[in-house]
Design a protein around this motif. Structure first.
Motif, mmCIF file in Angstrom:
data_model
loop_
_atom_site.group_PDB
_atom_site.id
_atom_site.type_symbol
_atom_site.label_atom_id
_atom_site.label_comp_id
_atom_site.label_asym_id
_atom_site.label_seq_id
_atom_site.Cartn_x
_atom_site.Cartn_y
_atom_site.Cartn_z
ATOM 1 N N SER A 186 -15.270 61.065 128.615
ATOM 2 C CA SER A 186 -16.616 60.860 128.079
ATOM 3 C C SER A 186 -16.724 59.603 127.224
ATOM 4 O O SER A 186 -17.833 59.147 126.930
ATOM 5 N N GLU A 187 -15.591 59.028 126.844
ATOM 6 C CA GLU A 187 -15.612 57.812 126.031
ATOM 7 C C GLU A 187 -15.435 56.550 126.878
ATOM 8 O O GLU A 187 -15.356 55.446 126.340
ATOM 9 N N ALA A 188 -15.387 56.701 128.197
ATOM 10 C CA ALA A 188 -15.229 55.545 129.081
ATOM 11 C C ALA A 188 -16.474 54.659 129.030
ATOM 12 O O ALA A 188 -17.567 55.113 128.707
ATOM 13 N N TYR A 189 -16.270 53.394 129.359
ATOM 14 C CA TYR A 189 -17.376 52.446 129.462
ATOM 15 C C TYR A 189 -17.572 52.085 130.935
ATOM 16 O O TYR A 189 -16.596 51.899 131.670
ATOM 17 N N ILE A 190 -18.821 51.998 131.343
ATOM 18 C CA ILE A 190 -19.179 51.746 132.737
ATOM 19 C C ILE A 190 -19.721 50.321 132.863
ATOM 20 O O ILE A 190 -20.577 49.908 132.085
ATOM 21 N N TYR A 191 -19.232 49.582 133.855
ATOM 22 C CA TYR A 191 -19.719 48.228 134.145
ATOM 23 C C TYR A 191 -20.119 48.175 135.604
ATOM 24 O O TYR A 191 -19.341 48.571 136.478
ATOM 25 N N THR A 192 -21.324 47.688 135.867
ATOM 26 C CA THR A 192 -21.759 47.607 137.261
ATOM 27 C C THR A 192 -22.502 46.320 137.529
ATOM 28 O O THR A 192 -23.189 45.780 136.663
ATOM 29 N N CYS A 193 -22.344 45.819 138.746
ATOM 30 C CA CYS A 193 -23.032 44.620 139.187
ATOM 31 C C CYS A 193 -23.214 44.718 140.695
ATOM 32 O O CYS A 193 -22.329 45.205 141.406
ATOM 33 N N GLY A 194 -24.364 44.266 141.172
ATOM 34 C CA GLY A 194 -24.658 44.338 142.602
ATOM 35 C C GLY A 194 -26.154 44.329 142.826
ATOM 36 O O GLY A 194 -26.928 43.982 141.930
ATOM 37 N N PRO A 195 -26.603 44.740 144.006
ATOM 38 C CA PRO A 195 -28.041 44.825 144.264
ATOM 39 C C PRO A 195 -28.730 45.739 143.255
ATOM 40 O O PRO A 195 -28.128 46.701 142.765
ATOM 41 N N ASN A 196 -29.983 45.458 142.957
ATOM 42 C CA ASN A 196 -30.683 46.196 141.911
ATOM 43 C C ASN A 196 -30.723 47.703 142.169
ATOM 44 O O ASN A 196 -30.498 48.503 141.260
ATOM 45 N N GLY A 197 -31.009 48.096 143.415
ATOM 46 C CA GLY A 197 -31.053 49.515 143.735
ATOM 47 C C GLY A 197 -29.705 50.195 143.546
ATOM 48 O O GLY A 197 -29.624 51.345 143.084
ATOM 49 N N PHE A 198 -28.654 49.481 143.915
ATOM 50 C CA PHE A 198 -27.287 49.991 143.740
ATOM 51 C C PHE A 198 -26.990 50.219 142.263
ATOM 52 O O PHE A 198 -26.496 51.279 141.860
ATOM 53 N N MET A 199 -27.310 49.225 141.437
ATOM 54 C CA MET A 199 -27.040 49.353 140.006
ATOM 55 C C MET A 199 -27.885 50.456 139.372
ATOM 56 O O MET A 199 -27.398 51.195 138.507
ATOM 57 N N ASP A 200 -29.138 50.560 139.782
ATOM 58 C CA ASP A 200 -29.988 51.618 139.244
ATOM 59 C C ASP A 200 -29.382 52.990 139.524
ATOM 60 O O ASP A 200 -29.428 53.892 138.663
ATOM 61 N N TRP A 201 -28.813 53.145 140.731
ATOM 62 C CA TRP A 201 -28.191 54.425 141.075
ATOM 63 C C TRP A 201 -26.975 54.687 140.187
ATOM 64 O O TRP A 201 -26.807 55.814 139.673
ATOM 65 N N VAL A 202 -26.136 53.693 139.977
ATOM 66 C CA VAL A 202 -24.956 53.856 139.125
ATOM 67 C C VAL A 202 -25.371 54.183 137.692
ATOM 68 O O VAL A 202 -24.803 55.079 137.046
ATOM 69 N N ILE A 203 -26.361 53.469 137.188
ATOM 70 C CA ILE A 203 -26.828 53.692 135.819
ATOM 71 C C ILE A 203 -27.396 55.102 135.663
ATOM 72 O O ILE A 203 -27.105 55.805 134.680
ATOM 73 N N ASP A 204 -28.188 55.536 136.627
ATOM 74 C CA ASP A 204 -28.749 56.892 136.577
ATOM 75 C C ASP A 204 -27.640 57.933 136.622
ATOM 76 O O ASP A 204 -27.696 58.948 135.908
ATOM 77 N N LEU A 205 -26.626 57.693 137.451
ATOM 78 C CA LEU A 205 -25.493 58.621 137.545
ATOM 79 C C LEU A 205 -24.774 58.723 136.206
ATOM 80 O O LEU A 205 -24.408 59.824 135.766
ATOM 81 N N ALA A 206 -24.581 57.577 135.558
ATOM 82 C CA ALA A 206 -23.909 57.580 134.257
ATOM 83 C C ALA A 206 -24.729 58.356 133.222
ATOM 84 O O ALA A 206 -24.175 59.135 132.428
#
Length: 317
Positions: A186-206
């Motif tokens: 739960s203390e991990a940090y998430i970094y994402t980069c890519g197409p906007n829809g892809f990143m939105d999905w990762v961010i929502d998942l986080a």
């Protein structure tokens, strides 16, 4: 313009069919500055455009800037020019590295790249490896034949930390990451980069998995921004001018029309080049550069894409 470096294209090769990998070195006796993980440079292209590209290399490499540039079929002129015209031996100018996507000291880092969005994350992975930090790299794409740096990762020191998710091989990053996030520290940090829809999905998942906003870091390449809206007046205080911004006109274009030149680059609210201080009024923030807290403070505005919610906007320009 201050801070520019004269460089030469030392090497160019194509990976994935549409990704030009460029290695830039100094064109004079001045050594190129060292880089940080997550940093990018502004590239002054032969057609007059300025575009930002992530540095994609081991930060221990000194005296070289490496870029991976996708020839985007929806290019606004930048990636097409970079792909077709930046050839070995060509000289050009680039900025010093700037970092809007830095690593944060964390117990564990999860790096998730989609397509060409892998570029800054590779640099992060090399940096975390050198520091002996805990991390994992996820490379998502349609197929390995249309992605870059696959062989380098598979055959190099990043291999044990990397999971590939290629649709052509039946691997679904959505299924894998949906299950995987439930098991993350739960203390991990998430970094994402890519197409906007892809990143939105990762961010929502986080967020669904209760990761706080400060644990989620992202970098946009391209953003569709509507710069139109109701007309308003901007007061350029230092220039002693009051300018009407028309409904179908961007703020930066209105300023330029009256002789106030603001340096610009991405024109999408991504890079922060056109940032100006706000003295009075309420901006209509339409960028992805400022944080939510910075937007709420209304102390600054990106004039390339943002407008005003108030009838008057007073800027320190």
């Amino acid at each position: 313009m201050m801070g520019l470096h004269d460089v030469v294209v030392k090497r160019r090769y194509v990976e994935g069919g549409t990704i030009a990998v460029l290695e830039l070195t100094s064109a004079n006796e001045i050594t190129l500055p060292s880089i940080e993980a997550g940093a990018h440079i502004d590239v002054h292209l032969p057609n007059g455009l300025i575009r930002q590209y992530s540095l994609c290399q081991d930060p221990k490499q000194v005296g070289i800037f490496r870029l991976g540039i996708l020839k985007d079929p929806q290019s606004r002129g930048g990636s097409t020019c970079a792909f077709e015209q930046l050839t070995p031996g060509m000289q050009l100018q680039v900025s010093a590295p700037r970092n809007l996507f830095p690593l944060v000291d964390a117990s564990h880092s999860v790096l998730i790249g989609g397509g060409i969005g892998i570029t800054p994350l590779i640099t992060m992975a090399y940096e975390l490896l050198a520091q002996g930090k805990s991390f994992e790299l996820h490379y998502c794409g349609s197929s390995r034949k249309c992605c870059a740096f696959v062989e380098e990762i598979e055959q190099g020191p990043l291999a044990p930390f990397t999971t590939f998710h290629f649709k052509a091989e039946g691997s679904s990053h959505r299924d894998h990451l949906t299950d995987h996030f439930k098991q993350l520290n739960s203390e991990a940090y998430i970094y994402t980069c890519g197409p906007n829809g892809f990143m939105d999905w990762v961010i929502d998942l986080a967020k669904v998995n209760q990761f706080a906003d400060q644990q989620i870091h992202k970098e946009y390449f391209n953003v569709e921004t509507d710069v139109t809206g109701d007309s308003f007046e901007v007061v350029a205080q230092r220039s002693n001018k009051i300018i009407t911004v028309a409904a179908d006109e961007s703020l930066i274009d209105a300023l330029a029309r009256e002789g106030i030149k603001i340096e610009k680059s991405c024109e999408q609210g991504v890079c922060g080049t056109c940032l100006c201080d706000v003295l009075e009024g309420e901006p209509d923030h339409r960028d992805v550069y400022l944080t939510d807290e910075e937007k709420e403070s209304n102390e600054q505005i990106l004039v390339c894409c943002s407008r005003s919610k108030s009838k008057f906007l007073v800027l320190d320009i």
